[in-house]
Design a protein around this motif. Structure first.
Motif, short mmCIF file in Angstrom:
data_model
loop_
_atom_site.label_atom_id
_atom_site.label_comp_id
_atom_site.label_asym_id
_atom_site.label_seq_id
_atom_site.Cartn_x
_atom_site.Cartn_y
_atom_site.Cartn_z
N PHE A 1 0.80 -1.21 -0.09
CA PHE A 1 0.01 -0.04 -0.07
C PHE A 1 0.75 1.22 0.10
O PHE A 1 1.54 1.42 0.87
CB PHE A 1 -1.04 -0.01 1.22
CG PHE A 1 -1.98 -1.16 1.12
CD1 PHE A 1 -3.07 -0.86 0.32
CD2 PHE A 1 -1.55 -2.28 1.59
CE1 PHE A 1 -3.89 -1.93 0.09
CE2 PHE A 1 -2.57 -3.55 1.35
CZ PHE A 1 -3.89 -3.30 0.65
N ARG B 1 -6.98 2.92 3.36
CA ARG B 1 -7.78 3.90 2.51
C ARG B 1 -7.27 5.09 1.71
O ARG B 1 -7.65 5.18 0.36
CB ARG B 1 -8.81 4.57 3.47
CG ARG B 1 -10.10 5.29 2.72
CD ARG B 1 -11.06 5.62 4.02
NE ARG B 1 -10.54 6.31 5.04
CZ ARG B 1 -10.56 5.85 6.30
NH1 ARG B 1 -10.95 4.44 6.36
NH2 ARG B 1 -9.97 6.32 7.30
N ARG B 2 -6.18 5.61 2.30
CA ARG B 2 -5.39 6.38 1.60
C ARG B 2 -4.72 5.79 0.16
O ARG B 2 -4.74 6.60 -0.93
CB ARG B 2 -4.16 7.05 2.38
CG ARG B 2 -4.75 8.21 3.21
CD ARG B 2 -3.69 8.89 3.97
NE ARG B 2 -2.69 8.18 4.61
CZ ARG B 2 -2.78 7.90 5.81
NH1 ARG B 2 -3.92 8.32 6.59
NH2 ARG B 2 -1.91 6.94 6.64
N ALA B 3 -4.42 4.57 0.18
CA ALA B 3 -3.70 3.91 -0.79
C ALA B 3 -4.76 3.56 -1.79
O ALA B 3 -4.69 4.01 -3.21
CB ALA B 3 -2.96 2.90 -0.31
N LEU B 4 -5.80 3.22 -1.33
CA LEU B 4 -6.92 2.77 -2.25
C LEU B 4 -7.53 4.26 -3.04
O LEU B 4 -8.05 3.83 -4.06
CB LEU B 4 -8.21 2.11 -1.62
CG LEU B 4 -7.78 0.86 -0.77
CD1 LEU B 4 -9.02 0.21 -0.21
CD2 LEU B 4 -7.41 -0.25 -1.85
N ASP B 5 -7.54 4.98 -2.36
CA ASP B 5 -8.16 6.71 -3.09
C ASP B 5 -7.11 7.00 -3.90
O ASP B 5 -7.35 8.19 -4.80
CB ASP B 5 -8.47 7.45 -1.86
CG ASP B 5 -9.62 7.07 -0.96
OD1 ASP B 5 -10.40 6.36 -1.58
OD2 ASP B 5 -9.78 7.69 -0.13
N GLY B 6 -5.92 6.74 -3.99
CA GLY B 6 -4.70 7.21 -4.81
C GLY B 6 -4.59 6.32 -6.09
O GLY B 6 -5.10 5.58 -6.35
N GLY C 1 -5.13 2.41 -6.86
CA GLY C 1 -6.47 2.10 -6.00
C GLY C 1 -6.99 0.81 -6.68
O GLY C 1 -7.57 0.16 -5.90
N GLU C 2 -7.25 1.11 -7.98
CA GLU C 2 -8.12 0.10 -8.68
C GLU C 2 -7.49 -1.33 -8.48
O GLU C 2 -8.07 -2.42 -8.66
CB GLU C 2 -8.24 0.51 -10.26
CG GLU C 2 -6.98 0.23 -11.17
CD GLU C 2 -5.83 1.23 -10.89
OE1 GLU C 2 -4.86 1.01 -11.60
OE2 GLU C 2 -6.13 2.20 -10.30
N LEU D 1 -5.15 -2.18 -5.89
CA LEU D 1 -4.97 -2.48 -4.55
C LEU D 1 -6.28 -2.92 -3.83
O LEU D 1 -6.13 -3.66 -2.90
CB LEU D 1 -4.38 -1.08 -4.07
CG LEU D 1 -3.03 -0.90 -4.27
CD1 LEU D 1 -2.65 0.51 -3.41
CD2 LEU D 1 -2.11 -1.95 -3.90
N ARG D 2 -7.25 -2.59 -4.51
CA ARG D 2 -8.69 -2.77 -3.96
C ARG D 2 -8.87 -4.34 -3.86
O ARG D 2 -9.31 -4.99 -2.72
CB ARG D 2 -9.78 -2.12 -4.89
CG ARG D 2 -11.13 -2.00 -4.31
CD ARG D 2 -11.96 -1.21 -4.88
NE ARG D 2 -11.44 0.20 -5.37
CZ ARG D 2 -10.92 1.29 -4.65
NH1 ARG D 2 -11.02 1.30 -3.38
NH2 ARG D 2 -10.60 2.47 -5.31
N ARG E 1 -6.59 -5.66 -0.71
CA ARG E 1 -6.50 -5.28 0.64
C ARG E 1 -7.01 -6.14 1.46
O ARG E 1 -7.41 -7.38 1.42
CB ARG E 1 -7.78 -4.22 0.63
CG ARG E 1 -9.15 -4.70 0.45
CD ARG E 1 -9.98 -3.41 0.60
NE ARG E 1 -11.40 -3.99 0.32
CZ ARG E 1 -12.01 -3.62 -0.83
NH1 ARG E 1 -11.47 -3.40 -1.90
NH2 ARG E 1 -13.28 -4.33 -0.93
#
Length: 92
Positions: free
Chosen positions: A11, A66-71, A74-75, A77-78, A81
């Motif tokens: 992440f 969440r920060r990583a998924l929003d950056g 993220g597509e 990493l989702r 997770r």
């Protein structure tokens, strides 16, 4: 002997010198990562995460993820997770 799938520094915000290259590599290897995680979980092999803290020592793993998924990335990493009850260690 016990096995686990160890995910180290997965992440990230990819905002470092090699960030774009690393993100490109992650995207290219997405299917392999997803297969490895799904295979481990299907066989009840623990998935263990160890990730940089990025200077946040508040223990808020959910916020870090969440920060990583929003950056960027993220597509990808989702799908990678942490699941409920999976170990997540924050390191310096």
């Amino acid at each position: 002997m016990n096995d686990c799938l160890l995910a180290v520094d997965l992440f990230s915000g990819f905002d470092h010198a090699d960030g774009e290259r690393l993100l490109r590599s992650l995207r290219e290897r997405r299917a392999g990562f997803e297969a490895a995680f799904a295979g481990a979980r299907a066989r009840a092999i623990p998935v263990v995460y160890a990730n940089d803290s990025f200077g946040a020592w508040d223990g808020d793993v959910a916020a870090l993820v969440r920060r990583a998924l929003d950056g960027p990335g993220g597509e990808v990493l989702r799908a990678l997770r942490p699941g409920d009850g999976e170990a997540f260690l924050v390191k310096p």
